[in-house]
Design a protein around this motif. Structure first.
Motif, mmCIF file in Angstrom:
data_model
loop_
_atom_site.group_PDB
_atom_site.id
_atom_site.type_symbol
_atom_site.label_atom_id
_atom_site.label_comp_id
_atom_site.label_asym_id
_atom_site.label_seq_id
_atom_site.Cartn_x
_atom_site.Cartn_y
_atom_site.Cartn_z
ATOM 1 N N ASN A 169 0.805 -1.217 0.000
ATOM 2 C CA ASN A 169 0.000 0.000 0.000
ATOM 3 C C ASN A 169 0.841 1.272 0.000
ATOM 4 O O ASN A 169 0.443 2.291 -0.585
ATOM 5 N N GLU A 170 1.995 1.255 0.666
ATOM 6 C CA GLU A 170 2.697 2.496 0.955
ATOM 7 C C GLU A 170 3.997 2.694 0.196
ATOM 8 O O GLU A 170 4.493 3.825 0.098
ATOM 9 N N ALA A 171 4.603 1.622 -0.348
ATOM 10 C CA ALA A 171 5.932 1.763 -0.945
ATOM 11 C C ALA A 171 5.922 2.710 -2.140
ATOM 12 O O ALA A 171 6.768 3.609 -2.252
ATOM 13 N N VAL A 172 4.961 2.507 -3.060
ATOM 14 C CA VAL A 172 4.931 3.361 -4.253
ATOM 15 C C VAL A 172 4.612 4.814 -3.908
ATOM 16 O O VAL A 172 5.308 5.739 -4.364
ATOM 17 N N PRO A 173 3.566 5.128 -3.093
ATOM 18 C CA PRO A 173 3.331 6.540 -2.727
ATOM 19 C C PRO A 173 4.500 7.147 -1.954
ATOM 20 O O PRO A 173 4.864 8.304 -2.183
ATOM 21 N N TYR A 174 5.059 6.400 -1.035
ATOM 22 C CA TYR A 174 6.081 6.956 -0.153
ATOM 23 C C TYR A 174 7.384 7.213 -0.908
ATOM 24 O O TYR A 174 7.995 8.287 -0.802
ATOM 25 N N ASP A 175 7.853 6.196 -1.686
ATOM 26 C CA ASP A 175 9.157 6.310 -2.320
ATOM 27 C C ASP A 175 9.116 6.947 -3.694
ATOM 28 O O ASP A 175 10.120 7.540 -4.136
ATOM 29 N N GLY B 170 6.137 8.768 -4.911
ATOM 30 C CA GLY B 170 5.118 9.792 -5.059
ATOM 31 C C GLY B 170 3.987 9.364 -5.964
ATOM 32 O O GLY B 170 3.269 10.202 -6.507
ATOM 33 N N GLY B 171 3.805 8.073 -6.141
ATOM 34 C CA GLY B 171 2.744 7.559 -7.000
ATOM 35 C C GLY B 171 1.515 7.201 -6.199
ATOM 36 O O GLY B 171 1.260 7.733 -5.109
ATOM 37 N N GLU B 172 0.741 6.268 -6.735
ATOM 38 C CA GLU B 172 -0.509 5.855 -6.096
ATOM 39 C C GLU B 172 -0.555 4.339 -5.992
ATOM 40 O O GLU B 172 -0.019 3.616 -6.842
ATOM 41 N N SER B 173 -1.227 3.857 -4.907
ATOM 42 C CA SER B 173 -1.409 2.428 -4.698
ATOM 43 C C SER B 173 -2.810 2.180 -4.183
ATOM 44 O O SER B 173 -3.383 3.018 -3.466
ATOM 45 N N GLY B 174 -3.355 1.026 -4.533
ATOM 46 C CA GLY B 174 -4.658 0.609 -4.017
ATOM 47 C C GLY B 174 -4.725 -0.898 -3.921
ATOM 48 O O GLY B 174 -4.246 -1.604 -4.806
ATOM 49 N N LEU B 175 -5.308 -1.395 -2.843
ATOM 50 C CA LEU B 175 -5.396 -2.842 -2.617
ATOM 51 C C LEU B 175 -6.821 -3.167 -2.197
ATOM 52 O O LEU B 175 -7.278 -2.729 -1.141
ATOM 53 N N ASP B 176 -7.541 -3.925 -3.031
ATOM 54 C CA ASP B 176 -8.937 -4.289 -2.760
ATOM 55 C C ASP B 176 -9.039 -5.793 -2.537
ATOM 56 O O ASP B 176 -8.493 -6.591 -3.315
ATOM 57 N N TRP B 177 -9.775 -6.172 -1.484
ATOM 58 C CA TRP B 177 -10.025 -7.587 -1.192
ATOM 59 C C TRP B 177 -11.421 -7.948 -1.719
ATOM 60 O O TRP B 177 -12.433 -7.700 -1.075
ATOM 61 N N ARG B 178 -11.467 -8.512 -2.903
ATOM 62 C CA ARG B 178 -12.734 -8.885 -3.529
ATOM 63 C C ARG B 178 -13.135 -10.288 -3.079
ATOM 64 O O ARG B 178 -12.296 -11.079 -2.604
ATOM 65 N N PRO B 179 -14.402 -10.675 -3.242
ATOM 66 C CA PRO B 179 -14.855 -12.015 -2.780
ATOM 67 C C PRO B 179 -14.123 -13.162 -3.456
ATOM 68 O O PRO B 179 -13.995 -14.233 -2.868
ATOM 69 N N LEU C 102 2.799 4.609 -11.413
ATOM 70 C CA LEU C 102 4.184 5.045 -11.296
ATOM 71 C C LEU C 102 4.335 6.350 -12.064
ATOM 72 O O LEU C 102 4.016 6.414 -13.270
ATOM 73 N N PRO C 103 4.804 7.413 -11.421
ATOM 74 C CA PRO C 103 4.933 8.701 -12.115
ATOM 75 C C PRO C 103 5.813 8.602 -13.352
ATOM 76 O O PRO C 103 6.732 7.779 -13.435
ATOM 77 N N ALA C 104 5.531 9.503 -14.322
ATOM 78 C CA ALA C 104 6.185 9.445 -15.627
ATOM 79 C C ALA C 104 7.702 9.606 -15.532
ATOM 80 O O ALA C 104 8.439 9.087 -16.373
ATOM 81 N N ARG C 105 8.188 10.317 -14.496
ATOM 82 C CA ARG C 105 9.633 10.556 -14.432
ATOM 83 C C ARG C 105 10.426 9.280 -14.133
ATOM 84 O O ARG C 105 11.647 9.258 -14.288
ATOM 85 N N PHE C 106 9.730 8.199 -13.692
ATOM 86 C CA PHE C 106 10.437 6.958 -13.374
ATOM 87 C C PHE C 106 10.317 5.913 -14.489
ATOM 88 O O PHE C 106 10.893 4.826 -14.381
ATOM 89 N N VAL C 107 9.556 6.202 -15.546
ATOM 90 C CA VAL C 107 9.306 5.196 -16.584
ATOM 91 C C VAL C 107 9.587 5.790 -17.957
ATOM 92 O O VAL C 107 9.602 7.014 -18.139
ATOM 93 N N ARG C 108 9.801 4.888 -18.911
ATOM 94 C CA ARG C 108 10.008 5.297 -20.301
ATOM 95 C C ARG C 108 9.700 4.112 -21.203
ATOM 96 O O ARG C 108 9.769 2.949 -20.772
#
Length: 843
Positions: A672-678, A680-689, A698-704
């Motif tokens: 949940n926290e590694a991507v936002p914290y390190d 500055g991106g976004e993370s979400g974790l849903d527990w579906r049935p 992942l922000p654009a500055r880290f990818v190409r």
């Protein structure tokens, strides 16, 4: 003799006991060449025991023991050599020169060694008794019960005066852990002996040859002749092998006249011995020896099973205790109070007589633990230990030579680091091993001193053992260290949880970075643990050895690559490559996993973060999610949005009745926290049935977008084709005429591996003629002797059709084919596949 010197206590560890040059007198021995044709060595009593008119050396084996016996022995040895682990061939009640004998043969060091002993009158009841004993052992539910039952049942089966089970420790020292004896003899249960009582070369032989019988410790050795005309004969696997005079003297000093030992081998290592003593000469028949060996092999397998079951149960108990610790910590505001209150439960995880906790500068001892006034040197030792690593020793005085007051109470210590700054530790303590002695006999009992010294008595050996373990504790086992590492990780997670709840943002960031560093260090060790578990897994039913090795190699390479990528430099790596590397160790069925996305490269920082996140998701999927369910499916997709950000979706389905965890552990926090914290991106974790779904941005500055050259999969250059032999056999159709099904099946498999096509197997001439009529082969391998007939008629039919063939025979040099077949190649049994292929090419 050793280099011209008598064997004594100063050089017995170098005595070449595998080439004694003699045997025990209750049997005789012949040694032939590898093909079992010509006799090269013989024991001095062979002529008398085999009723020969002269020395057998230099003569053909078939001439010495008869063609029928030679043929039967050759077939038996061929069958014994068909398994993955070669076994000696055994024949009961063979008539040789008018005398009934039991015969065993094995092949080693380019020699075929044949041993003869008086025939067992009725081997059937002996082997039936072994089956009964095995049935009783199978019912044992604990290792201790199994060990005690083995001693009692083997004494009842074989009639020895005393049967003991020795367990060897990691340092080589041993202990009598079970015993069955006649009432008139004192008990040796609980007695220890030093590692030097079993020299290293004797331990090696116990692994090679699991059963050892001495019929009379005062026997006169029978020399092996001629000896000087050939290299010394290696008797490592011979049952009649002569015995070291040192060992015989040891037994005589104990009053023992005859003995037998059966090796207990677990995971390829010598765990211990089943040792039998008799106070009068006693020679076991070959059937009794075979039965004892069969019981010993089953005992080893059953002991291994029960020990693994106990270790698994202990792991479950330890995990529950650690889970309870985590629950308590989540409900408490003070981690120190939680650890102190749980100290009795933590003490039960690892066998120790004392435990101590150093936390926030406060010392809490329990059991046989040193007081606050003595703990200073121990804390300095802990402080000097590497960060994040469990430290252990079974001889504390080697590390603290000046702390005599402490080492007088404590001999061994295991130190579990609980944090880095400030340094907190959990200690486990063990006393000197001698203090935990469980002595089952009379310590004042004395024995006669023999000519080789009073050291060769049980009590003197015990005294030497006490000296070797002075100031030393029982060693820490691999299971102890595994539990300590699991405890370390759990406490680190407890501290992280409490720090996040109670500290301000700056303190929380510092603690999180520290724990993350510790976790990265743990990941390295976890990779090694995964590799060890992969190696220890047995092949699935029906899986070939080559397939198993290839699968194992691929899994280890994938794990190594994923770990290597997590620590790359600024060049980073491809997202697809990372996903595939993290999933490769678990993707047995690729149809259950879908991976789709454009070729995107991550920089080193994003690559490292996603390696940890994907590793956590993959591990949880294997343990609890889609990859743990037969119906489970996993898909990983990604793409670049209009702003150039990388959006990743991890979706698991087919997981019935999935329930979200009640609390957030370290793994969920990381996801949940590694991507936002390190980043500055976004993370979400849903527990579906029906499965978990995780989303990351992942922000654009880290990818190409990856260049086409990097995105294109790399292919290996195919190896150049091997040159075709002049007489290629690939694809040739071959018929086998063989009346021994195991030999035929083994040869069929070997020929198939080399590219030939086996059209059929005929056990007799009638079947062979029908196969030739229905489907003539291109080649054939003919066993000369087919029970009550020969294969010359089949050979004539093949020759008339122009079909090349070879003869296979156990008669060796005595085989004389009819004149029309003089040019036909002959392969001697037992044969190698290379011999058969060479013969077929020649034909």
């Amino acid at each position: 003799m050793l280099a011209g010197q008598p064997i004594d206590l100063t050089n017995c560890d170098r005595e070449p006991i595998h080439i004694p040059g003699s045997i025990q007198p209750h049997g005789c021995l012949l040694a032939c060449d590898h093909a079992m044709r010509q006799v090269l060595h013989h024991s001095a009593n062979a002529a008398a025991m085999l009723k020969l008119d002269g020395a057998p050396v230099g003569r053909f084996l078939a001439e010495v023991i008869g063609g029928e016996a030679s043929h039967a022995l050759g077939n038996a040895l061929s069958v014994a050599l068909t398994g993955t682990v070669p076994q000696p061939a055994t024949l009961f009640g063979v008539e040789i020169n008018g005398r009934m004998l039991d015969v065993t043969a094995h092949r080693f060091d380019e020699r075929t060694i044949i041993e003869f002993e008086p025939a067992t009158p009725l081997p059937g009841p002996v082997l039936g008794m072994a089956r009964t004993v095995i049935g009783r052992l199978r019912a044992a539910e604990t290792p201790e019960r199994l060990i005690q039952q083995a001693a009692l049942l083997l004494q009842a089966q074989l009639g020895y005066d005393r049967v003991m089970v020795y367990e060897l420790g990691p340092d080589g020292a041993g202990k009598v852990v079970a015993e069955a004896k006649r009432d008139c003899h004192e008990s040796f249960r609980g007695q220890y002996f030093p590692a030097s009582d079993i020299p290293r070369q004797a331990r090696a032989l116990y692994l090679r040859n699991p059963i050892r019988v001495i019929g009379d410790v005062s026997f006169a050795p029978v020399p092996i002749l001629p000896g000087a005309q050939d290299r010394p004969l290696d008797l490592s696997y011979a049952h009649l092998r002569s015995v070291s005079p040192i060992h015989c003297e040891y037994l005589r000093n104990m009053g023992v006249a005859a003995s037998m030992s059966v090796s207990i081998i677990l995971d390829g290592a010598l765990w211990g011995l089943i040792a039998c003593h008799h106070y009068a000469p006693r020679v076991l028949s070959m059937a009794e020896r075979a039965a004892a060996e069969m019981v010993g092999e089953f005992f080893s397998m059953q002991l291994d099973t029960l020990r693994r079951r106990r270790a698994r149960n202990a792991e479950i108990v330890a995990r529950r205790a650690l889970d309870d610790l985590m629950v308590d910590a989540s409900r408490s505001d003070d981690a120190a109070d939680t650890l102190r209150s749980r100290l009795p439960q933590l003490a039960e995880l690892i066998a120790a007589e004392g435990v101590g906790l150093w936390f926030d500068g406060e010392w809490t001892p329990l059991g046989n633990a040193p007081g606050r006034d003595l703990v200073g040197p121990l804390l300095r030792l802990a402080q000097d230990s590497p960060d994040g690593q469990v430290f252990h020793t079974d001889r504390l005085m080697d590390h603290l030579p000046d702390a005599s007051a402490l080492t007088a109470q404590i001999a061994g210590v295991l130190i579990v680091p609980l944090s880095q700054r400030p340094r907190d530790f959990l200690f486990y303590f063990r006393p000197e091993a001698v203090r935990t002695l469980d002595w089952g006999g009379d310590p004042n009992k004395t024995y006669e001193t023999g000519p080789l010294g009073d050291r060769l008595t049980p009590r003197k050996s015990f005294a030497i053992w006490k000296e070797t373990v002075r100031d030393r504790s029982h060693p820490w086992s691999e299971a102890d260290l595994s539990f300590a590492e699991a405890l370390r990780i759990s406490v680190v997670e407890v501290l992280l949880f409490n720090s996040e709840v109670l500290a301000d943002e700056r303190t929380r960031a510092a603690v999180r970075q520290r724990v993350l560093n510790q976790e990265l260090n743990h990941r390295v060790k976890n990779i090694l643990a995964i590799i060890r578990s992969l190696v220890s897994q047995r092949p699935t039913q029906g899986e070939t050895l080559d397939s198993y090795v290839e699968t194992l190699r691929g899994r280890i390479q994938a794990l190594a690559y994923a770990h290597d990528q997590a620590g790359r430099d600024d060049s980073g790596g491809l997202l697809r490559t990372l996903v595939q590397a993290e999933l490769a160790p678990y993707s047995g069925d690729l149809s259950r996993i879908g991976v789709e996305g454009t070729e995107i490269a991550l920089d080193a920082r994003a690559f490292s973060v996603m390696a940890l996140v994907l590793h956590e998701l993959a591990t949880n999927a294997v343990k609890y999610g889609a990859l743990a369910q037969a119906s489970g499916r996993l898909s990983i997709t990604w793409h670049l949005d209009d702003a150039g950000n990388c959006r990743i979706v991890w979706r698991e389905t087919g997981v019935p009745d999935l329930v979200a965890p009640q609390r957030t552990g370290f793994g969920s926090s990381l996801v949940n926290e590694a991507v936002p914290y390190d980043l500055g991106g976004e993370s979400g974790l849903d527990w579906r049935p029906d499965g978990v779904e995780a989303r990351f941005t992942l922000p654009a500055r880290f990818v190409r977008l990856a260049p086409a050259a990097a995105a294109a999969p790399r292919t290996e250059e195919p190896p150049p084709p091997e040159p075709t032999p002049a007489h290629a056999l690939d694809g040739r159709r071959v018929m086998l005429v063989e009346d021994q099904i195991l030999i035929a099946m083994s040869l069929e498999a070997d020929l198939t591996d080399y590219g030939l096509v086996v059209t059929g197997i005929a056990p007799d001439s009638a079947t062979a003629f029908e196969m030739i009529r229905r489907d003539p082969p291109e080649l054939a391998v003919l066993d000369v002797n087919l029970r009550n007939e020969d294969s010359f008629g089949v050979a004539a039919a093949l020759q008339d059709l122009g079909v090349p063939f070879v003869f296979a025979t156990g008669y060796g040099g005595d085989f004389e084919p009819p004149p029309r077949f003089e040019a036909v190649p002959v392969v001697d049994k037992p044969y190698h596949i290379s011999d058969v292929l060479s013969g077929l090419r020649q034909a």
